[in-house]
Write an enzyme that holds these catalytic residues in place. Structure first.
Site, PDB file in Angstrom:
ATOM      1  CG  HIS A 207       1.727  -0.718  25.194  1.00  0.00           C
ATOM      2  ND1 HIS A 207       2.335  -1.665  25.957  1.00  0.00           N
ATOM      3  CD2 HIS A 207       0.472  -0.303  26.158  1.00  0.00           C
ATOM      4  CE1 HIS A 207       1.538  -2.056  27.129  1.00  0.00           C
ATOM      5  NE2 HIS A 207       0.381  -1.103  27.186  1.00  0.00           N
ATOM      6  CG  ASN A 238       8.298  -3.035  22.823  1.00  0.00           C
ATOM      7  OD1 ASN A 238       7.641  -2.066  22.676  1.00  0.00           O
ATOM      8  ND2 ASN A 238       8.212  -3.851  23.886  1.00  0.00           N
TER       9      ASN A 238
END
Length: 358
Positions: A207, A238
């Site tokens: 994201h 991440n």
């Protein structure tokens, strides 16, 4: 003396029904046809049958346990994107101190109307249209969702910036990320990446605007799973340092009642790509640029991180905003008056660290 049977054993044949080879083939064929019809014409009835058998004998998860399962994550790691657990987001206040009751009665309508609920004093330039957005041209593909706006770069199949204001009440609420699935962005005219582009690539669907920044609205959280908001991120990055930075940003938004966030990858020609249907560029670096306004106070900070795992503290990734602009070619917060903008963007990391990390 040995007993000799009256019949020859080597010529004995068992009486009764015996299946010939052709008969077995025919039975197996009819068995497959039966499976095909039983499972409603599925293209892989044997797989479906085997899954049912495993469920019956207890080797696989039950259908009841599969509710809410995200098909885009299987058989990939269970944590396909960074967790958005707010429990570690704030050092200065417990998450339960800011409940959903502090949010406006209709937060989505409030956000759409452009109203501020932070309680901070606004500068005159903050009231200008699209103040939070970096500079862009009329020919750019600007995609506006309920919770964030992005500029989509078709040649890289991802956004080069995602911008949004983040208020304290937006990081609390009952919106559940487990109810959502990754999906192509229907508002990208040139076509976004698709979830399968990341499958077995070795990279997470990372994201840019994290789902945890939209916990107060299930609709906005759902939109955060559009593939236009994803970028290929190394799992160690991440789920590690990038996740830590996301949590730190939410902590500051909670502490300061609201901040502006611009985040994205550093895109340039020649990057490696992944993708079964699209060539999705794999960035080497990612950035976040944050702005706090509470007139007359104003401060800015920028982070530049390599797409790899790291145990270094977040402070070590602080750079000048000028550095991020040089790397990306993006003009952040262009509606701030030039003199003030120059001062904020050139502030040395040591100064910005002391202003934000306290």
């Amino acid at each position: 003396m040995f007993f000799k049977p009256k019949f020859r054993t080597n010529s004995y044949h068992r009486r009764g029904f015996r299946l010939r080879g052709n008969t077995l083939v025919l039975l197996f064929f009819f068995f497959l046809v039966g499976l095909f019809l039983h499972y409603g014409g599925k293209t892989k009835p044997v797989v479906a049958f085997w899954n049912d058998v495993k469920e019956i004998i207890g080797l696989g998860p039950s259908k009841k346990g599969k509710q809410g399962h995200n098909p885009y994550k299987a058989p990939e790691p269970e944590e396909d994107v960074a967790s958005d657990d707010q429990s570690s987001a704030s050092d200065n206040a417990a998450p339960d101190e800011a409940t959903e009751s502090n949010a406006p009665n209709n937060p989505e309508a409030t956000r759409k109307a452009g109203k501020s609920e932070s309680g901070n004093n606004r500068f005159a330039f903050e009231k200008e249209v699209d103040f939070a957005l970096p500079g862009f041209k009329a020919s750019d593909e600007i995609v506006r969702h309920e919770g964030y706006t992005l500029r989509f770069k078709d040649q890289y199949k991802q956004a080069d910036w995602v911008a949004y204001p983040l208020l304290a009440y937006e990081i609390t609420g009952n919106a559940d990320r487990d109810r959502e699935q990754f999906m192509p962005d229907p508002m990208v005219s040139s076509g976004s990446a698709v979830p399968a582009d990341y499958t077995k690539s070795g990279y997470d669907r990372g994201h840019l605007a994290p789902a945890g920044d939209f916990k107060f609205s299930q609709r906005m959280m759902r939109e955060s799973f559009y593939m236009s908001n994803m970028s290929p991120q190394a799992p160690q990055f991440n789920r590690g340092i990038w996740k830590s930075l996301e949590e730190q940003v939410r902590s500051w938004a909670f502490r300061d009642k609201g901040i502006y966030v611009v985040t994205g990858p550093v895109l340039k020609p020649g990057l490696p790509t992944i993708g079964k249907q699209n060539e999705v560029a794999v960035p080497e670096y990612y950035y976040k640029v944050l702005l706090y306004c509470n007139a007359p106070d104003i401060r800015m900070i920028a982070f530049l991180l390599k797409n790899e795992g790291s145990d270094e503290p977040l402070q070590s990734f602080v750079v000048t905003v000028d550095e991020v602009e040089r790397r990306t070619g993006i003009n952040f917060f262009p509606k701030i008056p030039d003199d003030l903008q120059k001062k904020l963007e050139s502030a040395p990391p040591k100064k910005t660290v002391s202003e934000w990390f306290y």
